[in-house]
Design an enzyme around this catalytic site. Structure first.
Site, mmCIF file in Angstrom:
data_model
loop_
_atom_site.group_PDB
_atom_site.id
_atom_site.type_symbol
_atom_site.label_atom_id
_atom_site.label_comp_id
_atom_site.label_asym_id
_atom_site.label_seq_id
_atom_site.Cartn_x
_atom_site.Cartn_y
_atom_site.Cartn_z
ATOM 1 N N GLU A 159 -24.985 -41.306 -4.128
ATOM 2 C CA GLU A 159 -24.663 -39.899 -4.341
ATOM 3 C C GLU A 159 -23.885 -39.726 -5.644
ATOM 4 O OE1 GLU A 159 -24.038 -36.892 -0.934
ATOM 5 O OE2 GLU A 159 -21.999 -37.287 -1.645
ATOM 6 N N HIS A 163 -32.800 -63.437 8.927
ATOM 7 C CA HIS A 163 -33.983 -63.459 9.785
ATOM 8 C C HIS A 163 -34.777 -62.163 9.674
ATOM 9 C CE1 HIS A 163 -32.649 -67.197 11.734
ATOM 10 N NE2 HIS A 163 -31.432 -66.697 11.545
ATOM 11 N N LYS A 216 -30.258 -28.058 1.329
ATOM 12 C CA LYS A 216 -29.506 -27.234 2.283
ATOM 13 C C LYS A 216 -29.973 -25.784 2.231
ATOM 14 C CE LYS A 216 -25.113 -29.806 1.929
ATOM 15 N NZ LYS A 216 -23.696 -29.676 1.527
#
Length: 540
Positions: free
Chosen positions: A351, A382, A506
């Site tokens: 950000e 793994h 937004k």
């Protein structure tokens, strides 16, 4: 400043890369004192940079970028409270959140250190009341569970730190964290709660954040159903600066803890946003947490650049992303308690430095912003280590480990922590030096399998060790990466302290909400979004 890529320092580094890129770590480690030369100490951290792709000439040329970019002046300006966030005309003063009480820092006529410690004092009093049982819920029960409702910096930081420091939760108070507007997040937490002993901390600077307020209202409705309307004041507190909205919600503004415009959300875990953390680990350890931040701040502010760990790590990130073409950066803590650290760093770094224009608005000409990711060891071994070892992409990695665990268990003649750290050291060794075809063939491996088993090595890693994961060490680790972000932003000449890329989504979500819910006809302006919303409405 001039675009860094147009400077002589950048050209010198480009020329150096052309000559250096074929150099291997096996060759570099022929220098006997290499490990000692490139190992540094900072705020309780032991940092080994020797398994990185650099030599003295590389380091000299990387450090020249700090001169060209005016890094010294920008560091001083940040600590002095100058408005480095030019697009929002704000100071960048997260470092003030961990200043000692006696510090002298005034910004825009305000005594910043005094303001910070006034809020810390209120937080300390509140946390002490919770932990001692003096703060009681509406029905007279002590608080045993805190639910922090926030998103982004109001969630990732305290959630990560609370898990990391769970060994310091000694008062019988635990915390849950709710961030996602997906109802499953809140519902799964509420299922196991006893309303009478639960406190909700609603963290939103403006008290208007859509996701946070949706969750807070749903939590409020749940509490009112259980205990009644009058219970809200004893079971909700706010981390906010909007007293009017907080009061409208039903929270007593005496139980509102504020912070300041000069604190970005992703830099706020050591502000009032850390209230849940302080309640869980206690004020004393929270202050030690702040002390670790401050120790790293002082290292960053005062240490000469050639021994300055945040600066050196930041420069290596620029080296790999802009010259070697690395696009990602793995953070691999060999500590289950740090299992959320990489997720926290994703917001902090991406950000901040995920920008494509300079501070003056002109397009950048270099790469910016590394993609951070990772998982704790040994789980990652793994899962994705195969790609780091033998894949075609260069993935620089930070390995974080500790000499002493908070808990240990036997593993045969050894301990599980020793087994963990054996893997830790083995991975950085193999990533650096690998195993070539000649060495594999000498072991009698079938010729047709030799190439499959070659480990090329030359994968750069930084090793960060500390004696133990304590509040102070966690604070130092966070501050280390905060300052890495700042340095890289200065080199690239971008604003690391705004986040305009978050805003449009937004706005669009708010615009689309009536159509998604069926209140309005679907007309988003593009056929794909229209058809997707229609499918959603038809199938919900």
């Amino acid at each position: 400043m001039a675009d860094i890529s147009t400077t002589q320092a950048w050209q010198d580094l480009t020329d150096h890369y052309s000559n250096f890129q074929a150099t291997t770590l096996r060759e570099l480690f022929k220098e006997e004192n290499r490990a000692e030369k490139y190992t540094f100490s900072a705020a309780g951290l032991h940092v080994d940079l020797s398994k990185n792709l650099l030599d003295d000439a590389t380091l000299t040329k990387l450090l020249a970028l700090t001169e060209e970019s005016g890094l010294r002046e920008r560091i001083d300006a940040m600590f002095a409270g100058e408005h480095l966030n030019n697009t929002e005309d704000r100071a960048v003063l997260h470092t003030a959140l961990r200043l000692p009480a006696e510090a002298d820092l005034s910004v825009d006529g305000q005594d910043v250190a005094a303001d910070v410690h006034e809020v810390l004092g209120r937080m300390r009093d509140f946390a002490t009341a919770l932990r001692s049982g003096n703060w009681l819920g509406y029905t007279g029960h002590t608080i045993k569970k805190i639910v922090n409702i926030g998103i982004g910096g109001s969630d990732l930081g305290p959630a990560m730190a609370t898990k990391a420091l769970r060994a310091y939760a000694t008062a019988g108070i635990s915390a849950e964290f709710v961030s996602n507007v997906d109802p499953a997040d809140l519902v799964s937490v509420l299922e196991d709660l006893d309303a009478e002993s639960t406190l909700f901390v609603v963290a939103s600077k403006t008290f208007t954040t859509q996701e946070t307020l949706s969750n807070a209202r749903a939590a409020r409705a749940w509490l009112v159903e259980k205990l009644g309307e009058e219970a809200v004041a004893k079971h909700f507190v706010a981390v906010s600066t909007n007293a009017e909205k907080v009061a409208e919600f039903g929270i007593d503004t005496d139980n509102m803890f504020g912070f300041w415009d000069w604190v970005g959300g992703r830099y706020s875990v050591d502000s009032a946003v850390g209230l849940s953390l302080m309640a869980v680990i206690g004020p004393r350890d929270f202050m030690r947490f702040l002390g670790g931040f401050h120790a790293m701040d002082e290292h960053f502010r005062t240490t000469k650049f050639e021994e300055n760990v945040p600066i050196l790590m930041a420069l290596l990130g620029v080296w790999y992303s802009d010259f070697y073409g690395a696009e990602t950066h793995a953070v691999l803590p060999y500590s289950e308690d740090l299992s959320r650290f990489a997720a926290y760093l994703q917001q902090l770094t991406m950000e901040s430095n995920g920008k494509s224009v300079h501070r003056d608005g002109s397009p950048v000409s270099t790469g910016t912003g590394e993609i951070y990711w990772g998982e704790p060891g040994t789980n990652g071994q793994h899962a994705f280590f195969q790609l780091i070892h033998q894949g075609t992409r260069l993935v620089p990695a930070d390995f974080i480990g500790f000499a002493r665990p908070k808990q240990d268990l036997p593993a045969g003649e050894r301990t599980m922590h020793d087994l963990l750290m054996s893997n830790f050291f083995a991975q950085t060794k193999v990533l650096a030096f690998g195993k070539n075809a000649e060495e594999i063939a000498a072991e009698g491996v079938a010729p047709e399998l030799v190439n499959h088993k070659v480990m090329p090595g030359n994968r750069p890693t930084t090793t960060i060790l500390a004696e133990e994961l304590t509040p102070s060490i966690l604070g130092a680790l966070i501050a280390l990466y905060e300052h890495i972000v700042m340095v890289q932003g200065v080199i690239w000449d971008i604003n690391s302290f705004d986040q305009w890329g978050v805003e449009l989504g937004k706005q669009q979500a708010n615009d689309l909400a009536p159509a998604v819910s069926g209140e309005e006809d679907v007309d988003s302006g593009d056929s794909s979004t229209d058809s997707l919303i229609k499918w959603y409405r038809a199938n919900r």
